[in-house]
Design an enzyme around this catalytic site. Sequence first.
Site, PDB file in Angstrom:
ATOM      1  N   ILE A 151      -0.296  -0.151   5.189  1.00 54.29           N
ATOM      2  CA  ILE A 151       0.683  -0.158   6.402  1.00 54.29           C
ATOM      3  C   ILE A 151       1.047  -1.890   6.391  1.00 54.29           C
ATOM      4  O   ILE A 151       1.951  -2.060   7.299  1.00 54.29           O
ATOM      5  CB  ILE A 151      -0.057   0.279   7.562  1.00 54.29           C
ATOM      6  N   LYS A 152       0.341  -2.558   6.085  1.00 53.46           N
ATOM      7  CA  LYS A 152       0.312  -4.035   6.216  1.00 53.46           C
ATOM      8  C   LYS A 152       1.672  -4.485   5.652  1.00 53.46           C
ATOM      9  O   LYS A 152       2.135  -5.607   5.830  1.00 53.46           O
ATOM     10  CB  LYS A 152      -0.602  -4.772   5.531  1.00 53.46           C
ATOM     11  N   ASP A 153       2.359  -3.823   4.864  1.00 53.14           N
ATOM     12  CA  ASP A 153       3.761  -3.919   4.499  1.00 53.14           C
ATOM     13  C   ASP A 153       4.724  -4.415   5.483  1.00 53.14           C
ATOM     14  O   ASP A 153       5.680  -5.366   5.390  1.00 53.14           O
ATOM     15  CB  ASP A 153       4.267  -2.917   3.276  1.00 53.14           C
ATOM     16  N   ALA A 178       3.906  -7.644   7.068  1.00 52.82           N
ATOM     17  CA  ALA A 178       3.889  -8.921   6.381  1.00 52.82           C
ATOM     18  C   ALA A 178       5.515  -9.354   6.371  1.00 52.82           C
ATOM     19  O   ALA A 178       5.783 -10.504   6.290  1.00 52.82           O
ATOM     20  CB  ALA A 178       3.579  -8.574   4.878  1.00 52.82           C
TER      21      ALA A 178
END
Length: 452
Positions: free
Chosen positions: A43-45, A48
């Site tokens: 989910i960090k995409d 970021a």
Amino acid sequence: MEIKNNILETIGNTPLIRLNRITKALPCTVVAKVDYFNPGNSIKDRMAIKMIEVAEAEGHLKPGGTIIEGTSGNTGMGLALGAIVKGYKCIFVTTDKQSKEKADVLKAMGAEVIVCPTNVEPEDPQSYYSVAARLAKETPNAYHMNQYDNLANRQAHYETTGPEIWRQTEGKITHLVCTAGTGGTITGTAKYLKEQNPNIRVWAVDAYGSLLTKYFNTGEEDLNEVYPYFSEGFGEDFVPKNYDMSVIDAFTQVTDKDGAVMARKLAKEEGLFCGYSAGSCIKGLLQLKDSLTKDDLVVCIFHDHGSRYVAKIYNDQWMMERGFLEVKTFKDIISSRKNRQLVTIPSTAAVSEAVELMRKYDIEHIPVMDNGAVVGAVSEGGLFQKIFSDPNIKNESLQNILEPAYPIVAFDTPVERIGSLISKANGAVLAQDEAGNYHIVTKYDIVQSVAK
């Protein structure tokens, strides 16, 4: 033609998947927002790329610049994808608690990775927070993303994760359950959803050893709550600025063991090969189950993919060393026999003596021992073949027909490992107990153990 211009355009619009087995005891419908379908497998995409875009717009990140970040791996992966497409360099600072696979993946994406100790306070010069901040000052044309206090983090989830869940559930979501780390995912998603329906309940899942739960309950940042833990990707030893506790309704803490075991259950029972936080998320939901009704629709956020944890929670040895995996061992099998003594025979004995021992004790395998040392073995199958070929062999010494000695393993060897050593050619395994006495486990013992 449906062609993406670059990998960044594949971020988001991840699926909601119904959980069918692991939550069958709950009265309601439970679905998972499975964000390992993002290109960086987490989910960090989302945040970021948002942080990069905001940094560019505000003039902090210039062409050819260097992105610096303290990351457990997933944010680094998203930033690395953005850096590749947009032409930036990356330096990532992580902790020695994180799995080696995460650092290896970041290096494969062209990033420099610096590992710092976990068990230090955030203000310590060796902490990965401090090292990242220092590198940002020392490196020309560099920018420290600082996902903890960078509000573009939660904005990304307000703009994407929240709206996706609302649309995918047709506005019927009643509960959001999410592990709490930097605060971006849970705060941004919750803020959007509560704007659509203020009655939606938001539950945060925390780790023991994190101070977030006590801070939520008391408003106090109590460092006495902080101690090392194995859970990865959530829990904090300070309160990041991304948090808005007013959009969270409850916190619950999950043990390292419970989160790891539940992640493995998700893989086996739902086919969802997720990271540590997904298991903790489901365990946290189960801890709060008494608040649920049959009309509820619960959305759990599964942050990342299990491939980053294959050397940890998906590794039996790692799990056993920490007491997380309850497995049967050689010792357990022996204990269930109620002190039955090992039957052995010297190599100087006659074949007929071995046959008699097998008949008397109803056994198929006998270790051959001379002066306390294992020198070979005899088995019912092997003797049958030899005696059938030459009936007179029963009067000969065992020295002439010895079979290879059985493998010797540690007394605490798991049953699964023992089973892999037993074959048609090798019917048993030996081990010594704490007093130095030998014991034997056969194929029959393995079958009995698994059946219980």
